[in-house]
Design a protein around this motif. Structure first.
Motif, mmCIF file in Angstrom:
data_model
loop_
_atom_site.group_PDB
_atom_site.id
_atom_site.type_symbol
_atom_site.label_atom_id
_atom_site.label_comp_id
_atom_site.label_asym_id
_atom_site.label_seq_id
_atom_site.Cartn_x
_atom_site.Cartn_y
_atom_site.Cartn_z
ATOM 1 N N GLU A 81 0.693 -1.130 0.113
ATOM 2 C CA GLU A 81 -0.104 0.034 0.068
ATOM 3 C C GLU A 81 0.792 1.236 0.125
ATOM 4 N N THR A 83 0.502 4.429 1.999
ATOM 5 C CA THR A 83 0.448 5.551 2.864
ATOM 6 C C THR A 83 1.594 5.269 3.863
ATOM 7 N N GLU A 115 -2.595 -12.302 -2.288
ATOM 8 C CA GLU A 115 -3.836 -12.597 -2.058
ATOM 9 C C GLU A 115 -4.417 -13.665 -2.738
ATOM 10 N N GLU A 131 -2.753 11.637 0.227
ATOM 11 C CA GLU A 131 -2.571 11.665 1.545
ATOM 12 C C GLU A 131 -2.317 13.361 2.066
ATOM 13 N N ARG A 258 -12.023 -1.001 8.770
ATOM 14 C CA ARG A 258 -10.879 -1.100 8.052
ATOM 15 C C ARG A 258 -9.727 -2.054 8.255
ATOM 16 N N TYR A 263 -5.508 3.526 11.505
ATOM 17 C CA TYR A 263 -6.702 4.531 11.834
ATOM 18 C C TYR A 263 -7.265 5.185 12.827
ATOM 19 N N LEU A 283 -14.962 -0.090 -3.368
ATOM 20 C CA LEU A 283 -14.010 0.623 -4.591
ATOM 21 C C LEU A 283 -12.844 1.478 -3.776
HETATM 22 P P1 HAM Z 1 -6.905 -0.602 1.507
HETATM 23 O O1 HAM Z 1 -8.512 -0.761 2.218
HETATM 24 O O2 HAM Z 1 -6.088 -1.741 1.841
HETATM 25 O O3 HAM Z 1 -6.348 0.850 1.911
HETATM 26 O O4 HAM Z 1 -6.853 -0.424 -0.075
HETATM 27 C C1 HAM Z 1 -7.553 0.660 -0.636
HETATM 28 C C2 HAM Z 1 -8.338 0.188 -1.978
HETATM 29 O O5 HAM Z 1 -7.187 -0.486 -2.770
HETATM 30 C C3 HAM Z 1 -9.408 -0.767 -1.804
HETATM 31 O O6 HAM Z 1 -10.625 -0.227 -1.610
HETATM 32 C C4 HAM Z 1 -9.273 -1.409 -3.269
HETATM 33 O O7 HAM Z 1 -10.000 -0.533 -4.450
HETATM 34 C C5 HAM Z 1 -7.916 -1.345 -3.657
HETATM 35 N N1 HAM Z 1 -7.303 -2.838 -3.442
HETATM 36 C C6 HAM Z 1 -6.988 -3.321 -2.335
HETATM 37 N N2 HAM Z 1 -6.393 -4.478 -2.463
HETATM 38 C C7 HAM Z 1 -6.556 -4.858 -3.597
HETATM 39 C C8 HAM Z 1 -6.162 -5.979 -4.717
HETATM 40 N N3 HAM Z 1 -5.615 -7.050 -3.840
HETATM 41 N N4 HAM Z 1 -6.555 -5.982 -6.003
HETATM 42 C C9 HAM Z 1 -7.242 -4.752 -6.322
HETATM 43 N N5 HAM Z 1 -7.559 -3.753 -5.669
HETATM 44 C C10 HAM Z 1 -7.138 -3.690 -4.248
HETATM 45 C C11 HAM Z 1 -5.252 1.209 1.730
HETATM 46 O O8 HAM Z 1 -4.573 0.606 1.106
HETATM 47 C C12 HAM Z 1 -4.759 2.584 2.643
HETATM 48 N N6 HAM Z 1 -3.292 2.822 2.391
HETATM 49 C C13 HAM Z 1 -5.704 3.599 2.053
HETATM 50 C C14 HAM Z 1 -5.428 4.861 2.786
HETATM 51 C C15 HAM Z 1 -4.585 6.084 2.342
HETATM 52 N N7 HAM Z 1 -5.686 5.118 4.001
HETATM 53 C C16 HAM Z 1 -5.297 6.541 4.387
HETATM 54 N N8 HAM Z 1 -4.725 6.917 3.170
#
Ligand code: HAM
Length: 420
Positions: A81, A83, A115, A131, A258, A263, A283
């Motif tokens: 990710e 962040t 995954e 961010e 989450r 968070y 999404l």
């Molecule tokens: P997360 O919920 O793990 O949050 O991922 C955010 C978005 O990334 C998900 O809603 C989805 O759209 C996409 N996503 C996650 N995993 C996959 C996957 N395996 N395949 C396709 N799409 C995926 C974060 O990553 C945090 N860093 C968000 C954040 C930023 N919070 C604060 N700042």
């Protein structure tokens, strides 16, 4: 030996790439309007950054990281990710000292999670993330959410549901945490081993467990909203007020926790409603992470952000039959007849491209008929016909494909004629 693409990854072929470019451009434009600036960080980081940042009780850190040792014996991880990387860079580059605060950043880039692949869940996927660090004004929470909603709206997506929750500040979280432990502890043996491990470390994560989601204790678990202290309540109320003011509809869902550890206060997800989208309907995910900068070694700094994957966005657009206004085709296709014309082609093509036109010509030694077919298939607006006769007059025959109209045009007027 036949080589195959790794599981959970994809080739984005040219037809699809056009959509990606369109969406990426939209993202850059929108972030610019909101005054977020692009940051590009490496795709790998020290493993410890994610263990600390994302949290070592999360699925991501426990099960999904691509971790490897480099030749110098360092443990590195492909970023799961964005962040943690953005915060690392914020700290390392002392962005808290920048004149303009909050520091508003965005990124678009590949993330990696081991995954179980399924529709909408990839092992390599691209996130657009935003961010904002340095402000704990609830207005910026609303701004960040507004940006995400605008992005989808401007691309033409409908049936979106914004779900928000507050996870409270430190005090509220501690009180809620204790209540959760009290609630689950007497019957924790009925839960999966992950949940048992989470009980003391991070009981909030139990609420997010997919294995035990139907256990009766889940429904009756203490709600964070009952444990928010006055500050957290007031903060959450302000965020909601601003969303109301901005005309952004939302639902409050006290069970939204989450999957990442960092968070507090605002947490949100944007889901898609409707048929044909399969099991994965989230999404976008995001929220506030006021302790993270400090955790990564910087000064106490509040932050909030979100990320969304372009893969899920494209799926959503497809499901809803949204056609993106992508420019197709060529301005012109050059058709040559005879060796002399063929020899003159590179110079003419080069000139036209230099003038900013999208043009192509034949490299397959096709007959005129074949070349005309190609021009048609490639959606050329004009066909430029160059034969002995045209060359002798230093001219080109321009055929307007839409009308079939043909006209002999002097060589040095060709560009103007096409541009008109
Ligand atoms: P997360 O919920 O793990 O949050 O991922 C955010 C978005 O990334 C998900 O809603 C989805 O759209 C996409 N996503 C996650 N995993 C996959 C996957 N395996 N395949 C396709 N799409 C995926 C974060 O990553 C945090 N860093 C968000 C954040 C930023 N919070 C604060 N700042």
């Amino acid at each position: 030996m036949k080589y195959k693409i790794p599981r959970g990854t994809q080739d984005i072929l040219p037809e699809q790439s056009k959509k990606w470019q369109y969406i990426e451009k939209k993202a850059h434009d929108l972030c610019k309007r909101y005054n977020y600036q692009e940051i590009r960080t490496p795709v790998f980081e020290q493993t410890e950054l994610f263990a600390r940042g994302v949290g070592d009780t999360t699925d991501i850190v426990q099960k999904e990281m691509y971790t490897f040792e480099d030749r110098g014996g360092r443990s590195l991880t492909l970023r799961p990710e964005g962040t943690a990387s953005a915060v690392r860079s914020f700290v390392e580059n002392k962005m808290h000292g920048w004149a303009n605060q909050p520091v508003k950043l965005y990124y678009i880039g590949p993330m990696f999670r081991y995954e179980r692949p399924q529709s909408g869940r990839m092992r390599q996927f691209v996130q657009l993330g935003v961010e904002a660090m340095g402000s704990d004004d609830p207005a910026i929470d609303a701004e960040v959410i507004g940006l995400a909603m605008d992005f989808y709206r401007e691309l033409g997506l409908t049936n979106l549901k914004l779900v928000i929750n507050s996870l409270g500040d430190k005090e509220s979280r501690t009180n809620h945490r204790n209540a959760l432990i009290e609630h689950f502890k007497p019957r924790i043996t009925e839960f999966c081993s992950d949940c048992q491990a989470r009980l003391e470390k991070n009981p909030l994560r139990i609420l997010d467990c997919k294995v035990d989601r139907d256990h009766e204790l889940m429904e009756s678990a203490p709600s964070i909203l009952d444990y928010l202290n006055d500050d957290s309540k007031a903060y959450f109320a302000k965020v909601q007020k601003f969303l109301h003011d901005m005309n952004i509809a939302f639902e409050v869902d006290a069970t939204l926790v989450r999957g990442l550890d960092y968070y507090n206060n605002t947490a949100f997800e944007i889901m898609i409603d409707g048929e044909g989208f399969g099991a994965i309907t989230t999404l976008t995910g995001g929220g506030r992470y006021n302790g993270l900068v400090e955790e990564i070694g910087g000064p106490t700094t509040p932050g909030i952000g979100f990320a969304l994957s372009l893969e899920r966005l494209l799926m959503a657009l497809e499901t809803q039959g949204v056609v993106l206004p992508i420019e197709q085709g060529l301005d012109a296709y050059l058709v040559t007849m005879g060796d002399e014309a063929k020899n003159a082609a590179p110079k003419l093509l080069h000139k036209l491209r230099g003038e900013g036109l999208t043009v192509d010509g034949d490299y397959m030694d096709k007959k005129m008929k074949g070349q005309m077919k190609t021009a048609d298939r490639q959606n050329a607006d004009f066909v430029l016909i160059l034969g002995e006769e045209e060359l002798s007059k230093n001219s080109v025959m321009i055929k307007t494909m839409e009308t079939g109209h043909q006209e002999l045009v002097p060589m040095d007027e060709v560009v103007d004629r096409i541009k008109k």
